[in-house]
Motif scaffolding. Structure first.
Motif, PDB file in Angstrom:
ATOM      1  N   GLY A 112       5.677  -1.916  -0.496  1.00 56.11           N
ATOM      2  CA  GLY A 112       4.684  -2.916  -0.117  1.00 56.11           C
ATOM      3  C   GLY A 112       4.971  -3.530   1.241  1.00 56.11           C
ATOM      4  O   GLY A 112       4.070  -3.705   2.060  1.00 56.11           O
ATOM      5  N   LEU A 113       6.220  -3.851   1.497  1.00 57.38           N
ATOM      6  CA  LEU A 113       6.593  -4.414   2.800  1.00 57.38           C
ATOM      7  C   LEU A 113       6.393  -3.399   3.917  1.00 57.38           C
ATOM      8  O   LEU A 113       5.974  -3.759   5.025  1.00 57.38           O
ATOM      9  CB  LEU A 113       8.030  -4.915   2.765  1.00 57.38           C
ATOM     10  CG  LEU A 113       8.274  -6.138   1.867  1.00 57.38           C
ATOM     11  CD1 LEU A 113       9.769  -6.462   1.803  1.00 57.38           C
ATOM     12  CD2 LEU A 113       7.477  -7.330   2.351  1.00 57.38           C
ATOM     13  N   ALA A 114       6.675  -2.127   3.635  1.00 54.75           N
ATOM     14  CA  ALA A 114       6.454  -1.079   4.633  1.00 54.75           C
ATOM     15  C   ALA A 114       4.963  -0.947   4.948  1.00 54.75           C
ATOM     16  O   ALA A 114       4.581  -0.775   6.115  1.00 54.75           O
ATOM     17  CB  ALA A 114       7.018   0.249   4.142  1.00 54.75           C
ATOM     18  N   LEU A 115       4.122  -1.037   3.927  1.00 56.51           N
ATOM     19  CA  LEU A 115       2.677  -0.977   4.164  1.00 56.51           C
ATOM     20  C   LEU A 115       2.194  -2.174   4.968  1.00 56.51           C
ATOM     21  O   LEU A 115       1.355  -2.039   5.866  1.00 56.51           O
ATOM     22  CB  LEU A 115       1.923  -0.895   2.834  1.00 56.51           C
ATOM     23  CG  LEU A 115       2.002   0.442   2.099  1.00 56.51           C
ATOM     24  CD1 LEU A 115       1.421   0.309   0.704  1.00 56.51           C
ATOM     25  CD2 LEU A 115       1.289   1.526   2.882  1.00 56.51           C
ATOM     26  N   LEU A 116       2.726  -3.352   4.657  1.00 58.06           N
ATOM     27  CA  LEU A 116       2.336  -4.538   5.418  1.00 58.06           C
ATOM     28  C   LEU A 116       2.798  -4.433   6.867  1.00 58.06           C
ATOM     29  O   LEU A 116       2.091  -4.857   7.790  1.00 58.06           O
ATOM     30  CB  LEU A 116       2.892  -5.795   4.762  1.00 58.06           C
ATOM     31  CG  LEU A 116       2.277  -6.158   3.402  1.00 58.06           C
ATOM     32  CD1 LEU A 116       2.988  -7.373   2.810  1.00 58.06           C
ATOM     33  CD2 LEU A 116       0.794  -6.408   3.523  1.00 58.06           C
ATOM     34  N   ALA A 117       3.982  -3.866   7.091  1.00 61.39           N
ATOM     35  CA  ALA A 117       4.463  -3.670   8.460  1.00 61.39           C
ATOM     36  C   ALA A 117       3.602  -2.649   9.193  1.00 61.39           C
ATOM     37  O   ALA A 117       3.298  -2.818  10.377  1.00 61.39           O
ATOM     38  CB  ALA A 117       5.917  -3.232   8.449  1.00 61.39           C
ATOM     39  N   ALA A 118       3.194  -1.598   8.483  1.00 60.09           N
ATOM     40  CA  ALA A 118       2.338  -0.583   9.111  1.00 60.09           C
ATOM     41  C   ALA A 118       0.974  -1.159   9.464  1.00 60.09           C
ATOM     42  O   ALA A 118       0.338  -0.698  10.413  1.00 60.09           O
ATOM     43  CB  ALA A 118       2.192   0.614   8.179  1.00 60.09           C
ATOM     44  N   GLU A 119       0.529  -2.156   8.731  1.00 60.57           N
ATOM     45  CA  GLU A 119      -0.760  -2.790   9.020  1.00 60.57           C
ATOM     46  C   GLU A 119      -0.757  -3.421  10.411  1.00 60.57           C
ATOM     47  O   GLU A 119      -1.804  -3.534  11.052  1.00 60.57           O
ATOM     48  CB  GLU A 119      -1.083  -3.840   7.958  1.00 60.57           C
ATOM     49  CG  GLU A 119      -2.369  -4.590   8.180  1.00 60.57           C
ATOM     50  CD  GLU A 119      -3.604  -3.698   8.094  1.00 60.57           C
ATOM     51  OE1 GLU A 119      -4.537  -3.944   8.882  1.00 60.57           O
ATOM     52  OE2 GLU A 119      -3.630  -2.784   7.266  1.00 60.57           O
TER      53      GLU A 119
ATOM     54  N   ALA B 123       1.097  -3.140  -3.920  1.00 59.47           N
ATOM     55  CA  ALA B 123       2.453  -2.647  -4.164  1.00 59.47           C
ATOM     56  C   ALA B 123       3.414  -3.802  -4.439  1.00 59.47           C
ATOM     57  O   ALA B 123       4.297  -3.692  -5.305  1.00 59.47           O
ATOM     58  CB  ALA B 123       2.937  -1.818  -2.979  1.00 59.47           C
ATOM     59  N   LEU B 124       3.251  -4.907  -3.738  1.00 63.76           N
ATOM     60  CA  LEU B 124       4.118  -6.066  -3.989  1.00 63.76           C
ATOM     61  C   LEU B 124       3.892  -6.636  -5.388  1.00 63.76           C
ATOM     62  O   LEU B 124       4.841  -7.030  -6.075  1.00 63.76           O
ATOM     63  CB  LEU B 124       3.890  -7.146  -2.933  1.00 63.76           C
ATOM     64  CG  LEU B 124       4.421  -6.837  -1.538  1.00 63.76           C
ATOM     65  CD1 LEU B 124       4.002  -7.932  -0.559  1.00 63.76           C
ATOM     66  CD2 LEU B 124       5.927  -6.666  -1.540  1.00 63.76           C
ATOM     67  N   VAL B 125       2.639  -6.680  -5.820  1.00 57.04           N
ATOM     68  CA  VAL B 125       2.336  -7.176  -7.168  1.00 57.04           C
ATOM     69  C   VAL B 125       2.950  -6.248  -8.213  1.00 57.04           C
ATOM     70  O   VAL B 125       3.565  -6.705  -9.187  1.00 57.04           O
ATOM     71  CB  VAL B 125       0.810  -7.327  -7.368  1.00 57.04           C
ATOM     72  CG1 VAL B 125       0.471  -7.569  -8.833  1.00 57.04           C
ATOM     73  CG2 VAL B 125       0.280  -8.450  -6.501  1.00 57.04           C
ATOM     74  N   VAL B 126       2.797  -4.945  -8.008  1.00 54.92           N
ATOM     75  CA  VAL B 126       3.392  -3.984  -8.952  1.00 54.92           C
ATOM     76  C   VAL B 126       4.910  -4.117  -8.939  1.00 54.92           C
ATOM     77  O   VAL B 126       5.556  -4.049  -9.997  1.00 54.92           O
ATOM     78  CB  VAL B 126       2.949  -2.544  -8.620  1.00 54.92           C
ATOM     79  CG1 VAL B 126       3.726  -1.521  -9.443  1.00 54.92           C
ATOM     80  CG2 VAL B 126       1.463  -2.382  -8.858  1.00 54.92           C
TER      81      VAL B 126
END
Length: 151
Positions: free
Chosen positions: A18-25, A40-43
């Motif tokens: 989740g953090l990687a996806l937020l960074a990619a955003e 992903a963070l919620v999961v």
């Protein structure tokens, strides 16, 4: 090997994902990765609290991602059709439709020129002499369509 590392991380794998996806955003335009990252963070949080199986985690991730993306599409995204305070900002020629102007150069063989403020515009219309008054009736790109002004 990779599956073993992911299994060893447990719920933290989802948090890292989740953090990687937020960074990619931050790098990729759009907002899709933002909603996938939140899902992903919620999961990851649910996985750390309840430790469901990986199948349930994937299903929850898919449902949350889809719900977040659809919710954003329907309710959260900015309305591109909103009324602007400057509707003609990128349509310079359209701003002049309806104006009455004086020809700088005669219209010969259907083309001439007119000065508007500090710009010279190409005009199309019936043949007229320089100094004639014309009304702008339309615009095609950077060319104004004119007709003789009704004085």
């Amino acid at each position: 090997m990779l599956a073993g590392v992911i299994a060893a991380l447990g719920g933290w794998a989802w948090v890292v994902f989740g953090l990687a996806l937020l960074a990619a955003e931050l790098v990729v335009p759009g907002t899709v990765l933002l909603w996938l990252g939140f899902a992903a963070l919620v999961v990851g949080g649910l996985s750390l609290l309840a430790a469901p199986g990986w199948q349930a985690e994937l299903i929850v991730f898919a449902v949350l991602s889809l719900a977040a993306a659809v919710g954003w599409w329907l309710y959260g995204r900015p309305d591109n059709a909103a009324v602007s305070d400057r509707p003609m900002l990128n349509r310079r020629a359209q701003r002049h439709v309806g104006k009455t102007l004086t020809l700088d150069e005669p219209i010969a063989r259907g083309e001439g020129r007119v000065r508007i403020d500090d710009s010279v515009w190409r005009v199309r219309g019936p043949d007229l002499p320089a100094g004639a008054r014309v009304t702008v009736t339309g615009a095609d790109g950077a060319t104004l369509t004119v007709e003789p002004a009704a004085d």
